[in-house]
Design a protein around this motif. Structure first.
Motif, PDB file in Angstrom:
ATOM      1  N   THR A 121       3.512   7.886   2.437  1.00 26.59           N
ATOM      2  CA  THR A 121       2.326   8.357   1.726  1.00 26.59           C
ATOM      3  C   THR A 121       1.999   9.799   2.118  1.00 26.59           C
ATOM      4  O   THR A 121       2.566  10.346   3.064  1.00 26.59           O
ATOM      5  CB  THR A 121       1.099   7.479   2.042  1.00 26.59           C
ATOM      6  OG1 THR A 121       0.722   7.693   3.392  1.00 26.59           O
ATOM      7  CG2 THR A 121       1.377   6.002   1.791  1.00 26.59           C
ATOM      8  N   ASP A 122       1.049  10.401   1.392  1.00 25.70           N
ATOM      9  CA  ASP A 122       0.591  11.758   1.712  1.00 25.70           C
ATOM     10  C   ASP A 122       0.005  11.845   3.123  1.00 25.70           C
ATOM     11  O   ASP A 122       0.055  12.903   3.750  1.00 25.70           O
ATOM     12  CB  ASP A 122      -0.470  12.223   0.708  1.00 25.70           C
ATOM     13  CG  ASP A 122       0.121  12.668  -0.603  1.00 25.70           C
ATOM     14  OD1 ASP A 122       1.269  13.148  -0.611  1.00 25.70           O
ATOM     15  OD2 ASP A 122      -0.568  12.533  -1.636  1.00 25.70           O
ATOM     16  N   LYS A 173       2.724   1.684  -3.392  1.00 25.45           N
ATOM     17  CA  LYS A 173       1.838   2.111  -4.485  1.00 25.45           C
ATOM     18  C   LYS A 173       1.345   3.540  -4.313  1.00 25.45           C
ATOM     19  O   LYS A 173       1.041   4.218  -5.291  1.00 25.45           O
ATOM     20  CB  LYS A 173       0.642   1.170  -4.593  1.00 25.45           C
ATOM     21  CG  LYS A 173       0.992  -0.184  -5.129  1.00 25.45           C
ATOM     22  CD  LYS A 173      -0.217  -1.094  -5.162  1.00 25.45           C
ATOM     23  CE  LYS A 173       0.192  -2.494  -5.600  1.00 25.45           C
ATOM     24  NZ  LYS A 173      -0.907  -3.443  -5.537  1.00 25.45           N
ATOM     25  N   ASN A 174       1.256   4.013  -3.079  1.00 19.43           N
ATOM     26  CA  ASN A 174       0.716   5.349  -2.797  1.00 19.43           C
ATOM     27  C   ASN A 174       1.771   6.321  -2.275  1.00 19.43           C
ATOM     28  O   ASN A 174       1.435   7.328  -1.654  1.00 19.43           O
ATOM     29  CB  ASN A 174      -0.427   5.231  -1.782  1.00 19.43           C
ATOM     30  CG  ASN A 174      -1.577   4.436  -2.333  1.00 19.43           C
ATOM     31  OD1 ASN A 174      -2.281   4.886  -3.215  1.00 19.43           O
ATOM     32  ND2 ASN A 174      -1.750   3.222  -1.836  1.00 19.43           N
ATOM     33  N   PHE A 184       0.832  -1.200   0.000  1.00 17.50           N
ATOM     34  CA  PHE A 184       0.000   0.000   0.000  1.00 17.50           C
ATOM     35  C   PHE A 184       0.870   1.255   0.000  1.00 17.50           C
ATOM     36  O   PHE A 184       0.657   2.175  -0.783  1.00 17.50           O
ATOM     37  CB  PHE A 184      -0.937   0.009   1.213  1.00 17.50           C
ATOM     38  CG  PHE A 184      -1.678   1.308   1.386  1.00 17.50           C
ATOM     39  CD1 PHE A 184      -2.823   1.576   0.649  1.00 17.50           C
ATOM     40  CD2 PHE A 184      -1.212   2.270   2.272  1.00 17.50           C
ATOM     41  CE1 PHE A 184      -3.491   2.788   0.792  1.00 17.50           C
ATOM     42  CE2 PHE A 184      -1.875   3.482   2.421  1.00 17.50           C
ATOM     43  CZ  PHE A 184      -3.014   3.738   1.672  1.00 17.50           C
ATOM     44  N   CYS A 185       1.845   1.295   0.892  1.00 17.92           N
ATOM     45  CA  CYS A 185       2.712   2.474   0.985  1.00 17.92           C
ATOM     46  C   CYS A 185       3.521   2.664  -0.291  1.00 17.92           C
ATOM     47  O   CYS A 185       3.686   3.794  -0.760  1.00 17.92           O
ATOM     48  CB  CYS A 185       3.640   2.356   2.190  1.00 17.92           C
ATOM     49  SG  CYS A 185       2.783   2.544   3.778  1.00 17.92           S
TER      50      CYS A 185
END
Length: 69
Positions: free
Chosen positions: A58-59, A13-14, A10-11
């Motif tokens: 991530t953001d 990819k984002n 997840f981290c």
């Protein structure tokens, strides 16, 4: 690269940016920020000891260790 957990994937990819961290203790730790994973890996590879930890951030501030360089 090691198999990634769901959180690590997840981290990655984002990722808004990547951090290359070095140093065993917080007092001695240094961090450099990079826009891409290859840039962070190149930084660690240039040092040459394989001990630079690369994190995806991530953001929202979630982070995960992705690899060492």
């Amino acid at each position: 690269m090691k198999p990634l957990t769901t959180h690590e994937e997840f981290c990655l990819k984002n990722a808004a940016h990547f951090v290359a961290a070095r140093g065993r203790t917080p007092a001695a730790r240094t961090r450099e920020q990079f826009a891409t994973l290859p840039e962070a890996q190149a930084y660690g590879t240039a040092i040459g000891d394989g001990r630079t930890m690369i994190y995806a951030v991530t953001d929202l501030g979630h982070s995960a260790h992705i690899t060492n360089a």
